[in-house]
Design an enzyme around this catalytic site. Structure first.
Site, PDB file in Angstrom:
ATOM      1  CE1 TYR A 106      56.788  21.701  64.875  1.00  0.00           C
ATOM      2  CE2 TYR A 106      57.742  23.047  66.611  1.00  0.00           C
ATOM      3  CZ  TYR A 106      57.346  22.890  65.298  1.00  0.00           C
ATOM      4  OH  TYR A 106      57.527  23.914  64.407  1.00  0.00           O
ATOM      5  CG  HIS A 147      51.643  28.876  68.468  1.00  0.00           C
ATOM      6  ND1 HIS A 147      51.630  28.537  67.135  1.00  0.00           N
ATOM      7  CD2 HIS A 147      52.522  28.034  69.067  1.00  0.00           C
ATOM      8  CE1 HIS A 147      52.479  27.535  66.923  1.00  0.00           C
ATOM      9  NE2 HIS A 147      53.025  27.212  68.076  1.00  0.00           N
ATOM     10  CB  SER A 200      60.419  25.546  66.845  1.00  0.00           C
ATOM     11  OG  SER A 200      59.806  25.977  68.040  1.00  0.00           O
TER      12      SER A 200
END
Length: 309
Positions: free
Chosen positions: A137, A180, A108
């Protein structure tokens, strides 16, 4: 990748994994191996090892992950770091043990430092502090990159990593607690339109910028990398273009056909001010995105309306 090769897509029911399955089938890869989480818990080493020993996949795309927006990342950091560490470590190690020909790990763009120079080059990794709202994360995803790098160095495994920008598409998560920004806004505007509400509340100032990539474009880029790339440095996947969240909200409002007002909740965080990827390495590999933002949003909204229940 040979067209008849066994390809394991980890996370095939998620937005990214399902797009990969669709794209692979379209271009002629039909020998796919998948398992739902109800049958294979990727956090459990013994289960993952048993699966690899049984199926012996030749290629692996690691798209499985625990994901979410600012609220979810801030509220459940322990789950985000634990689940993602377990998933990637189990799959990467089993791929090595079972002599997988090639593995692609998907990370990501949040792996980059909070104040990284824009646009963000691959070399900026580990050069500064992370954004606190998704630090757990990000650390897990950075670990996945390092796992691939060190298994390549020590064992000669052809394990590569790619870092997608913010993704959107069909099969996205539209839960307002864990989603999101893109799917959250699509749902908010749609429900406000259906219910005749006068306003939609948007988190933060809306002045931060984000880059968005349609998930089917990501799937196409992944296949391209599996066939054309082999190196230890990860590759950014994105459009190379970004937009302010308030501009994004306006586009979604118009696509949905909502006529009320947008109100900012300034008590909520914005997150990182900008996260634009430098995609020159990907462009040098002869790949560029095809689906532009407004067209992608229209596709997602049409799908959402048909599948919202």
């Amino acid at each position: 990748m040979e067209k008849d090769a066994k390809i394991y897509i980890a996370g095939h029911r998620g937005m990214v994994g399902s797009a990969l399955v669709r794209k692979l089938n379209v271009v002629g890869y039909n020998n796919l191996r998948v398992r739902p989480s109800s049958e294979l818990d990727l956090r459990r080493q013994a289960e993952v090892e048993k699966f690899f020993e049984l199926e012996k996949p030749e290629y692996v795309v690691l798209a499985a992950a625990k994901v979410g927006g600012i609220h979810a990342n801030s509220s459940y950091p322990a789950e985000f770091i634990y689940d993602n560490l377990m998933i990637e470590a189990n799959i990467i190690h089993s791929a090595y043990k079972n002599k997988v020909k090639k593995l692609l790990f998907l990370g990501s763009s949040c792996i980059y430092p909070k104040y990284a120079k824009q646009p963000m080059k691959e070399e900026y990794l580990l050069t500064g502090d992370l954004e606190p709202t998704n630090e757990a994360y990000a650390i897990a995803k950075i670990t996945g990159i390092e796992l691939c790098k060190f298994y390549r160095k020590q064992y000669g495994c052809d394990f590569i990593s790619a870092m997608p920008t913010n993704l959107y598409g069909i099969n996205d998560n539209f839960d307002l607690e864990t989603s999101h920004v893109m799917p959250a806004l699509i749902r908010k505007f749609h429900e406000a339109k259906v219910n005749g509400e006068d306003e939609v509340v948007m988190w933060g100032t809306g002045k931060v910028k984000r880059e968005f990539l349609y998930v089917d474009d990501l799937a196409d880029a992944c296949i391209h990398l599996m066939n054309n790339y082999s190196d230890e440095i990860h590759v950014n996947i994105g459009t190379g273009e970004d937009i302010e969240i308030r501009e994004l909200a306006q586009i979604i409002k118009e696509v949905v056909g909502y006529e009320g007002e947008i109100v900012n909740d300034l008590s909520k965080p914005d997150g990182t001010s900008r996260k634009l990827l430098d995609v020159s390495r990907l462009h040098d590999l002869s790949w560029k995105h095809k689906v532009e933002l407004e067209e992608g949003i229209r596709r997602v909204y049409e799908w959402y309306v048909e599948n919202e229940k």
